[in-house]
Design an enzyme around this catalytic site. Structure first.
Site, PDB file in Angstrom:
ATOM      1  N   SER A  59      -7.687   3.045  13.095  1.00 29.49           N
ATOM      2  CA  SER A  59      -6.990   2.694  14.335  1.00 29.49           C
ATOM      3  C   SER A  59      -7.244   3.702  15.443  1.00 29.49           C
ATOM      4  O   SER A  59      -7.056   3.398  16.623  1.00 29.49           O
ATOM      5  CB  SER A  59      -5.478   2.577  14.076  1.00 29.49           C
ATOM      6  OG  SER A  59      -4.912   3.835  13.778  1.00 29.49           O
ATOM      7  N   THR A 105     -10.039   3.198   6.267  1.00 28.87           N
ATOM      8  CA  THR A 105      -9.622   1.879   6.758  1.00 28.87           C
ATOM      9  C   THR A 105      -8.140   1.857   7.117  1.00 28.87           C
ATOM     10  O   THR A 105      -7.575   0.784   7.338  1.00 28.87           O
ATOM     11  CB  THR A 105      -9.905   0.804   5.696  1.00 28.87           C
ATOM     12  OG1 THR A 105      -9.347   1.217   4.441  1.00 28.87           O
ATOM     13  CG2 THR A 105     -11.398   0.584   5.534  1.00 28.87           C
ATOM     14  N   ALA A 106      -7.518   3.028   7.190  1.00 30.79           N
ATOM     15  CA  ALA A 106      -6.093   3.104   7.508  1.00 30.79           C
ATOM     16  C   ALA A 106      -5.902   3.705   8.906  1.00 30.79           C
ATOM     17  O   ALA A 106      -6.483   3.230   9.875  1.00 30.79           O
ATOM     18  CB  ALA A 106      -5.378   3.917   6.425  1.00 30.79           C
ATOM     19  N   ASP A 124       0.817  -1.211   0.000  1.00 28.34           N
ATOM     20  CA  ASP A 124       0.000   0.000   0.000  1.00 28.34           C
ATOM     21  C   ASP A 124       0.854   1.266   0.000  1.00 28.34           C
ATOM     22  O   ASP A 124       0.472   2.279  -0.584  1.00 28.34           O
ATOM     23  CB  ASP A 124      -0.935  -0.001   1.209  1.00 28.34           C
ATOM     24  CG  ASP A 124      -2.047  -1.037   1.075  1.00 28.34           C
ATOM     25  OD1 ASP A 124      -2.443  -1.338  -0.067  1.00 28.34           O
ATOM     26  OD2 ASP A 124      -2.504  -1.557   2.111  1.00 28.34           O
ATOM     27  N   ASN A 156      -4.906   8.881   1.376  1.00 30.13           N
ATOM     28  CA  ASN A 156      -5.529   8.360   2.597  1.00 30.13           C
ATOM     29  C   ASN A 156      -5.938   9.452   3.571  1.00 30.13           C
ATOM     30  O   ASN A 156      -7.110   9.597   3.883  1.00 30.13           O
ATOM     31  CB  ASN A 156      -4.582   7.390   3.305  1.00 30.13           C
ATOM     32  CG  ASN A 156      -4.720   5.971   2.820  1.00 30.13           C
ATOM     33  OD1 ASN A 156      -5.602   5.656   2.022  1.00 30.13           O
ATOM     34  ND2 ASN A 156      -3.843   5.090   3.291  1.00 30.13           N
ATOM     35  N   ASP A 203      -3.704  15.177  20.976  1.00 30.27           N
ATOM     36  CA  ASP A 203      -2.374  14.910  20.422  1.00 30.27           C
ATOM     37  C   ASP A 203      -2.326  15.109  18.915  1.00 30.27           C
ATOM     38  O   ASP A 203      -1.270  14.955  18.301  1.00 30.27           O
ATOM     39  CB  ASP A 203      -1.938  13.482  20.751  1.00 30.27           C
ATOM     40  CG  ASP A 203      -1.545  13.313  22.209  1.00 30.27           C
ATOM     41  OD1 ASP A 203      -1.721  14.275  22.980  1.00 30.27           O
ATOM     42  OD2 ASP A 203      -1.063  12.227  22.583  1.00 30.27           O
TER      43      ASP A 203
END
Length: 292
Positions: A193, A188-189, A73, A147, A177
């Site tokens: 998370s 989805t990257a 990717d 992204n 932060d």
């Protein structure tokens, strides 16, 4: 059968011998099929290919009908930011770890690619984000992202105080932060998370996902894809930067704002005919399996 693509570019930055082997195999196969092939200069040099037509990414974008990115990717993101400026289709052979954007299985890539070259494929238009770091009456520093654009401290992690304006209207302030501004492709990257939502690629939307916010009220926000986002910073904040796809960093100086909006051009990403976004979520990210 009519060829849907006449000139094909081979791109990528191989890190392992297996990836280089795939590049060479692909080049020989395409040449044997009678296609005009443009090989990215670095690949041709590393493979020591002779009697081969080479070009930069920009030249491949200008001259080829299809670019095949061999790698993971990261390779796809790096190449796609440049190739998206041109009217060229892009597909990937996975030689990385996850391979969320590189659909073709290296063990079966030639057969899958043969079907694509005959016109059996699914085409998508993926929009990019443009990020500008600017100060009034000063030159802008600009980059793009497939992204996400991420606001974060430059070196040492610390809390950032900033305000977010959407279409020049104050939306919210935050102590956190950082902030992830993501496209549907990037949902989805890094965004995922950090607790951001999954957006299907065709959605015309942008997500704003806080990173470790210092308040319980901070939540991810989904806004219209036509929106312009402005980030303004407290004078107490220093050593900040934005990064695009975790590959390009732009430092933010005192008194500068960040503007983020949808890019004027898009990425023409194509997939094999049997491609399914939800199947990719399942196989690559462990999305819930069918019960019956």
């Amino acid at each position: 059968m009519k060829n849907h693509f006449k000139c094909i570019g081979i791109v990528g930055h191989p890190r392992h011998p297996t990836a280089l082997t795939t590049h060479e195999m692909l080049w020989r196969w395409l040449c044997s099929k009678g296609y005009e092939v443009l090989v990215e200069q670095q690949i041709a040099h590393e493979l020591q290919l002779s009697n081969v037509k080479t070009g930069t990414l920009a030249e491949i974008g200008q001259q080829a009908d299809l670019a095949v990115v061999v790698g993971g990717d990261g390779n796809m993101l790096g190449a796609a930011r440049t190739l998206a400026r041109y009217d060229i289709n892009v597909i990937g052979i996975n030689r990385g770890n996850l391979g969320f954007l590189t659909d073709l299985d290296p063990d079966n890539a030639l057969q899958q690619l043969a079907d694509v070259l005959e016109g059996h494929y699914i085409a998508e238009k993926r929009f990019l984000l443009e990020a500008q770091v600017c100060q009034q009456d000063c030159q802008k520093r600009i980059s793009t992202a497939i992204n996400e654009v991420v606001l974060h401290p430059g070196k040492v992690a610390h809390m950032i105080e900033f305000e977010v304006y959407i279409d020049e209207v104050f939306a919210f302030s935050q102590r956190s932060d950082g902030l992830i501004i993501s496209t549907p492709t990037g949902s989805t990257a890094y965004s995922l998370s950090a607790g951001g939502p999954i957006l299907t690629p065709s959605l015309d939307a942008i997500t704003l996902v806080p990173m470790f916010p210092h308040t319980l009220s901070a939540r991810p926000l989904v806004i219209n894809g036509d929106s312009t986002i402005r980030l303004r910073f407290s004078h107490r904040c220093s050593d900040l930067e934005i990064s695009c796809d975790s590959q390009i960093a732009l430092p933010i100086q005192d008194g500068e704002d960040v503007l983020i909006r949808r890019c004027d051009y898009h990425l023409n990403l194509i997939h094999p005919k049997d491609y399914s976004y939800f199947n990719t979520l399942s196989t690559k990210l462990g999305w819930s399996k069918k019960l019956f």
